[in-house]
Each structure stands twice: as structure tokens, then as C-alpha cells.
Design a protein around this motif. Structure first.
Motif, PDB file in Angstrom:
ATOM      1  N   LEU A 242       0.821  -1.206   0.000  1.00 38.29           N
ATOM      2  CA  LEU A 242       0.000   0.000   0.000  1.00 38.29           C
ATOM      3  C   LEU A 242       0.859   1.263   0.000  1.00 38.29           C
ATOM      4  N   SER A 243       2.054   1.189   0.572  1.00 37.78           N
ATOM      5  CA  SER A 243       2.916   2.369   0.631  1.00 37.78           C
ATOM      6  C   SER A 243       3.383   2.821  -0.753  1.00 37.78           C
ATOM      7  N   ASN A 244       3.348   1.932  -1.740  1.00 39.28           N
ATOM      8  CA  ASN A 244       3.780   2.286  -3.099  1.00 39.28           C
ATOM      9  C   ASN A 244       2.623   2.571  -4.041  1.00 39.28           C
ATOM     10  N   ASP A 272      -2.098   5.505   3.716  1.00 41.97           N
ATOM     11  CA  ASP A 272      -2.814   5.847   4.953  1.00 41.97           C
ATOM     12  C   ASP A 272      -4.160   5.152   5.052  1.00 41.97           C
ATOM     13  N   LEU A 273      -4.449   4.252   4.129  1.00 40.94           N
ATOM     14  CA  LEU A 273      -5.744   3.575   4.126  1.00 40.94           C
ATOM     15  C   LEU A 273      -5.790   2.529   5.243  1.00 40.94           C
ATOM     16  N   LYS A 274      -6.830   2.579   6.038  1.00 43.65           N
ATOM     17  CA  LYS A 274      -6.976   1.634   7.135  1.00 43.65           C
ATOM     18  C   LYS A 274      -7.655   0.354   6.658  1.00 43.65           C
ATOM     19  N   SER A 276     -10.040  -2.793   6.432  1.00 45.16           N
ATOM     20  CA  SER A 276     -11.439  -3.158   6.739  1.00 45.16           C
ATOM     21  C   SER A 276     -12.236  -1.983   7.291  1.00 45.16           C
ATOM     22  N   GLU A 277     -11.938  -0.806   6.832  1.00 46.49           N
ATOM     23  CA  GLU A 277     -12.682   0.377   7.255  1.00 46.49           C
ATOM     24  C   GLU A 277     -12.965   1.247   6.028  1.00 46.49           C
ATOM     25  N   THR A 278     -14.222   1.584   5.850  1.00 45.86           N
ATOM     26  CA  THR A 278     -14.625   2.387   4.702  1.00 45.86           C
ATOM     27  C   THR A 278     -14.421   3.871   5.013  1.00 45.86           C
ATOM     28  N   LEU A 279     -13.650   4.511   4.171  1.00 45.56           N
ATOM     29  CA  LEU A 279     -13.394   5.943   4.318  1.00 45.56           C
ATOM     30  C   LEU A 279     -14.032   6.687   3.167  1.00 45.56           C
ATOM     31  N   GLU A 280     -14.735   7.745   3.484  1.00 45.15           N
ATOM     32  CA  GLU A 280     -15.399   8.560   2.458  1.00 45.15           C
ATOM     33  C   GLU A 280     -14.625   9.862   2.287  1.00 45.15           C
ATOM     34  N   PHE A 281     -14.416  10.243   1.029  1.00 49.91           N
ATOM     35  CA  PHE A 281     -13.637  11.433   0.701  1.00 49.91           C
ATOM     36  C   PHE A 281     -14.493  12.399  -0.124  1.00 49.91           C
ATOM     37  N   CYS A 282     -14.227  13.673   0.075  1.00 51.45           N
ATOM     38  CA  CYS A 282     -14.806  14.743  -0.762  1.00 51.45           C
ATOM     39  C   CYS A 282     -13.658  15.686  -1.122  1.00 51.45           C
TER      40      CYS A 282
END
Length: 427
Positions: A242-244, A272-274, A276-282
Motif C-alpha cells: 500500500l505504501s507504493n 494511509d488507508l486503514k 477493513s474500514e470504509t473511508l469517504e472522501f470529498c
């Protein structure tokens, strides 16, 4: 021809009578009386007068035709005199140039209008060339993409926002992306859609070369400045850290007959993605950035005598992980000299691989290579079912904005000798 004795006798009798009728004149010469010319024709009086009338009619017709032609001639002569007078008065005067060539000089008012139009066209072409050079010139850390030259790049202009959600499933090593909606798009955007790319760095985190891991597109929503996409995408991230990885979302305006216009883009680093957790971006849409996806080996050779330049496409290498697809690739070369676009040339098709070899050269006109403003744009395409797909582009030349590129200067120092150098391939 059959000989007829009775006709011969008649002719000799007529000649004998003619000889007997000769009478001596005062000077001793023989005079033929008028009666000797009275040759009787074997026609009736009616036929004779008919022939006479017909001859007179032909004579009158000839006189009428002659009169018409004379009238046309004098009419044409009078009109040419009037035109010559107008030319002398200055309406349209013919002047002799320095090269002894006659050219027509227009009226002063028309000349000023024509010059203004020509100057405006030249200024417009110069602006387009400057804009093209600005887009084609990489400026770290991010620059405008080559495949969206016509996009709006004003930094303070609002491009809109894009809402999306990300979820990383570590067990399945998949990235779930949900493109929700775009809001507050510019007024000129009509048929928006989102192009998705997942990049991974090559040869460690310090390398600038990236590989396109996945590429997707949403559907096109017509006549909508606030499109609600609500589309899900699943992309495998197996054997990738994920770091790349980075995610780039480009909002574009669909164009059926030309290049899609870029509205803006959003870029997210997945480090920085966690799990099994859904992150919403705007995210606010930003200007287009370029990514290096490989290198291309180009050769240049200047031929000053023939006033030409030889551009060679030798090979290109890429580290894209999607290169496994069996497709053909080709190169297209566009040359701009003094704001004039020459006819492009294409290479032959080659099988797509990690390192694709072309070894082809192309000739372009380049008068006065030391002073001519020249820009060379090289594009690599791969064939797809619906046409072609852009792999990447690069540019070189003697423009001021490319002062850090010494390939052109090296070519000018070694005339008539090919000089090869590697150039980054951008997407």
C-alpha cells in the motif's frame, strides 16, 4: 473513266468557233467579243433566279454576322478602357514587386482589415503553441498531462468536487472503490465521467517511474453538472504494498468526435488507508498531473543542406504490469515549426512487450534549424477493439521552456550525425 467521243467533238467545235470570233484590236492584239462568254447553262430560268436569290441571302447573313462581331468587339474594348481607368484611379493598382512580379495591391481600408485579421491569427497560434509547450513541459513535482492539452489549467478557478469511498480488504487483497458523485462542475462541462487509475512505484519508493496497475471508467452522464454515479469497482492489489500505491481519479467531459476535455482530478495515496474500514472522501478537483510510466529512446539528426531533420524512434521500455495483454503498438510523431504543424507520420505496428523495438526514422522539413522554433511531440498508442489507446507521450525541441533538455543542443553540435537519448514517457 469511260471515254465518250461525242462530248470531245462538241468541245473541239466550241474552241474552233471561239478562235474564229477573235478580232484584232488597235494595238494588234486579239479581242474576244462579249458573245463568246455567253455560255448556255442547261438550267431553266426559275432555277437560275433561285440560285441567285440563295447567294444573295448568304451574303446578307454574312454581313449580319460581321456586324454582330464588330459590335461585340467595340463593346469589349470600351469596357476594358473603363477598367483601366479605374485601375489608374487607385481602386486596384497593379504594382511591380522587388522580384519583378506583378501583384495586386488592395485598397488601404481592406489592407488594414486583412492585416488585423492576419495578426490576430498569428497571435492566436502563438498562444496555442505557448499553451501546448506549457502542457508538454514537465515541472516537478506535478505537471499537466499531455492527453488533455485543451483542458483548463487556471489555478484559482473552481473545478468542482468529487465524492468517493474506499475500502481495503486485506484478506482478499482487494480495493473497493465507490464513486459517488461530482458537484459544482464548471458550466462548460456537459457529459462528465470519471477515469480511474491505480499507480504503483517501480524499484523502490524513490523511483519516479510508475506502473499502471488498474484502469477503469464510469458511465457517461449527459447534460449534468451534478452527476451522481454511485458505481462500485473492485481492484486486486495482490503482491503490492500500500505504501507504493496511489489512486488517481480524473473527471473528464466526454467528446464523441475529439479528445475528452479534462475538468479536474483528485489523487489519494493509499498508504494511509486503514484495513477493513470504509473511508469517504470529498476532494476538490485539481489541475492535471503527469506520471512517468516508462522511457523512450529517440534519435535526432540535423541535415542543414537539405533543411530537414531526421527523427528516429528506436525503442521504448515500460514497467506497466498490465503489459501482458496481447496488443500491437505504434508511434506517432508530430512536428511544430514556427507555429506551423506539419503532417504527422506513423511507425509500423509492433508487438507490445516490456521493451518494444522500432528502429524507424522519419524526415521533416526544418528551414534554418538554428533559428526555427521547433517542437517534436511523440505519442505511443496501442490498438484496442474500438480504435486506439494512448500509452504515453513525450516532447523535445529548442523551445525556451525546455532549456534543461540538452538533446537538441547536442544534435546541433554534431550536424549530419544521429544523436540518441532516452526521454521520459508521460501519461
Amino acid at each position: 473513266m469511260v471515254f465518250q467521243p461525242h462530248r470531245t467533238g462538241v468541245i473541239w467545235g466550241w474552241l474552233r468557233d471561239l478562235r474564229q470570233n477573235w478580232t484584232p484590236s488597235v494595238n494588234g492584239t486579239m479581242v474576244l467579243p462579249f458573245a463568246a462568254f455567253q455560255i448556255l447553262l442547261p438550267f431553266s430560268t426559275t432555277v437560275k433566279y433561285s440560285l441567285l436569290f440563295f447567294a444573295l441571302a448568304l451574303f446578307l447573313i454574312a454581313l449580319i454576322v460581321l456586324a454582330c462581331k464588330m459590335h461585340q468587339y467595340y463593346k469589349y474594348k470600351a469596357s476594358s478602357i473603363v477598367k483601366n481607368k479605374k485601375l489608374i484611379n487607385g481602386t486596384n493598382i497593379e504594382k511591380k514587386t522587388e522580384g519583378n512580379i506583378l501583384v495586386k495591391s488592395l485598397s488601404p481600408g481592406f489592407l488594414e482589415t486583412a492585416r488585423e485579421e492576419q495578426n490576430s491569427k498569428i497571435q492566436l497560434m502563438q498562444k496555442e503553441m505557448e499553451k501546448l509547450e506549457e502542457h508538454l513541459t514537465p515541472s516537478p513535482p506535478s505537471t499537466e498531462s499531455l492527453d488533455d492539452v485543451g483542458s483548463d489549467t487556471e489555478p484559482h478557478r473552481s473545478r468542482g468536487k468529487l465524492k468517493f469511498a474506499l475500502n481495503y480488504n486485506k484478506k482478499a487483497t482487494t480495493l473497493l472503490l465507490n464513486v459517488l458523485e461530482a458537484t459544482d462542475l464548471p458550466e462548460h462541462s456537459r457529459d462528465p465521467f470519471v477515469k480511474i487509475r491505480v499507480f504503483t512505484k517501480v524499484d523502490g519508493s524513490q523511483s519516479k517511474v510508475q506502473s499502471v496497475l488498474h484502469e477503469r471508467e464510469t458511465r457517461v452522464l449527459k447534460n449534468n453538472r451534478h452527476p451522481i454515479f454511485d458505481e462500485d469497482f473492485s481492484m486486486s492489489l495482490k503482491d503490492c504494498q500500500l505504501s507504493n500505491l496511489s489512486l488517481k481519479l480524473e473527471v473528464k467531459d466526454f467528446d464523441k468526435y475529439s479528445r475528452h476535455t479534462l475538468i479536474g482530478e483528485a489523487r489519494i495515496a493509499l498508504k494511509d488507508l486503514k484495513v477493513s474500514e470504509t473511508l469517504e472522501f470529498c476532494e476538490d478537483l485539481q489541475g492535471k498531473t503527469k506520471d512517468i510510466i516508462g522511457e523512450v529512446l529517440i534519435s535526432l539528426k540535423c541535415l542543414p543542406t537539405s533543411q530537414k531533420i531526421e527523427v528516429g524512434i528506436l525503442k521504448f521500455k515500460t514497467s506497466s504490469l498490465s503489459i501482458i495483454q496481447e496488443r500491437d503498438v505504434y508511434a506517432r510523431i508530430d512536428v511544430f515549426s514556427n507555429q506551423h504543424k506539419q503532417k504527422h507520420q506513423k511507425s509500423s505496428l509492433r508487438a507490445k512487450s516490456k521493451v518494444t523495438v522500432f528502429n524507424e526514422t522519419f524526415l521533416f522539413s526544418l528551414p534554418n534549424p538554428g533559428k526555427t522554433h521547433c517542437l517534436i511531440l511523440l505519442s505511443l498508442y496501442e490498438t484496442v477493439e474500438n480504435g486506439r489507446k494512448l500509452i504515453g507521450q513525450t516532447s523535445l525541441g529548442n523551445q525556451k521552456t525546455k532549456a534543461e533538455d540538452g538533446h537538441w543542443d547536442l544534435m546541433m553540435q554534431t550536424l549530419r550525425q544521429p544523436v540518441a537519448d532516452w526521454h521520459p514517457l508521460y501519461i
